[in-house]
Design a protein around this motif. Structure first.
Motif, short mmCIF file in Angstrom:
data_model
loop_
_atom_site.label_atom_id
_atom_site.label_comp_id
_atom_site.label_asym_id
_atom_site.label_seq_id
_atom_site.Cartn_x
_atom_site.Cartn_y
_atom_site.Cartn_z
N GLY A 84 -3.30 4.40 -8.19
CA GLY A 84 -3.73 3.32 -7.31
C GLY A 84 -2.65 2.28 -7.11
O GLY A 84 -2.44 1.78 -5.99
N MET A 85 -1.94 1.91 -8.18
CA MET A 85 -0.85 0.94 -8.03
C MET A 85 0.27 1.51 -7.17
O MET A 85 0.81 0.81 -6.30
N GLY A 86 0.61 2.77 -7.38
CA GLY A 86 1.65 3.39 -6.56
C GLY A 86 1.27 3.44 -5.10
O GLY A 86 2.09 3.12 -4.22
N ALA A 87 0.02 3.81 -4.83
CA ALA A 87 -0.44 3.86 -3.44
C ALA A 87 -0.48 2.46 -2.83
O ALA A 87 -0.10 2.27 -1.66
N GLY A 88 -0.93 1.47 -3.61
CA GLY A 88 -0.98 0.10 -3.10
C GLY A 88 0.41 -0.44 -2.80
O GLY A 88 0.63 -1.12 -1.79
N ILE A 89 1.37 -0.15 -3.67
CA ILE A 89 2.76 -0.57 -3.43
C ILE A 89 3.32 0.10 -2.18
O ILE A 89 3.98 -0.53 -1.36
N LEU A 168 -0.33 -7.76 -3.40
CA LEU A 168 1.08 -7.73 -2.99
C LEU A 168 1.28 -8.41 -1.64
O LEU A 168 2.28 -9.10 -1.42
N ARG A 169 0.34 -8.24 -0.73
CA ARG A 169 0.45 -8.90 0.58
C ARG A 169 0.28 -10.40 0.48
O ARG A 169 0.65 -11.14 1.39
N GLY A 170 -0.32 -10.85 -0.64
CA GLY A 170 -0.50 -12.29 -0.82
C GLY A 170 0.75 -13.01 -1.29
O GLY A 170 0.78 -14.24 -1.33
N VAL A 189 13.55 -6.47 -4.37
CA VAL A 189 12.63 -7.56 -4.04
C VAL A 189 11.23 -7.24 -4.56
O VAL A 189 10.55 -8.10 -5.13
N MET A 190 10.81 -5.99 -4.37
CA MET A 190 9.49 -5.59 -4.84
C MET A 190 9.38 -5.70 -6.36
O MET A 190 8.37 -6.18 -6.89
N LEU A 191 10.41 -5.28 -7.08
CA LEU A 191 10.37 -5.27 -8.54
C LEU A 191 10.54 -6.67 -9.14
O LEU A 191 9.93 -6.99 -10.16
N SER A 192 11.38 -7.51 -8.52
CA SER A 192 11.70 -8.81 -9.11
C SER A 192 10.88 -9.96 -8.54
O SER A 192 10.74 -11.00 -9.19
N ILE A 193 10.33 -9.81 -7.34
CA ILE A 193 9.58 -10.89 -6.71
C ILE A 193 8.10 -10.53 -6.54
O ILE A 193 7.21 -11.22 -7.06
N SER A 194 7.83 -9.45 -5.84
CA SER A 194 6.45 -9.13 -5.46
C SER A 194 5.58 -8.76 -6.67
O SER A 194 4.50 -9.34 -6.88
#
Length: 299
Positions: A84-89, A168-170, A189-194
């Motif tokens: 679920g996390m992988g699909a959401g990302i 993540l969209r928030g 960006v995804m790993l360090s910010i989102s």
């Protein structure tokens, strides 16, 4: 003046509905507590720690059912959380905008499929597949805690995917753009910010998935085997996972609830199962809501 009046009506209407919902929940808790008093007087704390349930002998211990609920929920989360996390990302960070909405709608539609449909699919397919896979271990049937956990994983997956995507969209797009301006790649960006900023929302998604798994009745009832008094010799043994078991919801959804109605002590024991389930699910849901509220306040 009209806008203030409309705002006041909306505010008081919302307050009234919220108060009604809270009153209903409190009333339900008080009703369950009052009707379960005979078994608490009869068994005491051993109702939660006892491993034997023989209603004809007046012995009521719900620990094996707590164990069954914990096992099927753990299996479901172990499988549904990473997927679920992988699909959401992927949906939030990498899927093109024109495809994101159709994919998310399709995922959310899976959450609306009636649980009895999942249960029937579990009977038709999953149960046979599990039995075939467990042939070397000489299983009695494909109705096991593992079967119920795998089925629940499919059922809670849309919840985890959708709420992970929302978390993540928030995350502020300004921070994303600033990080990209500093030379970070999209993945960095995804790993360090989102992910760090959405971590509380993702954890809330997992908790809500856990609440869904614990409260599911029909699908689990159809594939779990409904075998009482299944307590492992060793708590961390995996052997009970491939055997029939019982959960709080499968016991409540079975015929014993009808049998118990004529016996005050037996009925109190059944209602106490509902009380335990209500407290556990409500606690998990409130914790998830608090984490989600905290995420939004820091967004």
């Amino acid at each position: 003046m009209r806008s203030r009046q409309a705002w006041s009506c909306t505010f008081f209407f919302s307050i009234g509905l919220t108060a009604a919902a809270v009153a209903f929940l409190v009333g339900l808790f008080v009703l369950f507590l009052f009707q379960s008093l005979p078994v608490w007087r009869h068994e005491g704390f051993s109702y939660l720690t006892g491993i034997l349930w023989y209603y004809r002998d007046g012995r009521f211990g719900c620990l094996p059912m707590l164990y069954g609920s914990a096992v099927v929920s753990l299996i479901a989360l172990l499988l549904a959380t990473p997927v679920g996390m992988g699909a959401g990302i992927f949906i939030s960070e990498y899927l093109p905008g024109r495809l994101r909405l159709p994919v998310k709608v399709a995922v959310e539609l899976l959450a609306g499929v009636p649980s009895v449909v999942y249960g029937l699919l579990g009977i038709l397919f999953l149960r046979n597949w599990i039995y075939s896979a467990l042939v070397p271990f000489d299983p009695i049937s494909g109705d096991t805690l593992l079967t119920a956990g795998l089925l629940l994983a499919v059922m809670v997956l849309p919840t985890v995917v959708t709420l992970t995507d929302d978390a993540l969209r928030g995350v502020s797009s300004a921070q994303r753009m600033a990080a990209r301006g500093l030379g970070l790649t999209k993945t960095e960006v995804m790993l360090s910010i989102s992910l760090p900023q959405a971590s509380s929302g993702i954890f809330a998604a997992v908790l809500l998935g856990l609440g869904r798994a614990l409260g599911e009745t029909i699908a689990v009832f159809l594939v779990v085997g409904r075998q009482d008094n299944q307590w492992p010799r060793h708590l961390f043994s995996l052997q009970p996972w491939i055997q029939a078991g019982q959960t709080l919801t499968s016991k409540l959804g079975g015929s014993e609830a009808n049998i118990a109605y004529g016996d005050p002590l037996h009925w109190a024991a059944i209602v106490a199962l509902g009380l335990v389930l209500l407290v556990v699910v409500a606690s998990i849901t409130l914790l998830a809501a608090r984490l989600e509220r905290g995420r939004r306040s820091h967004a």
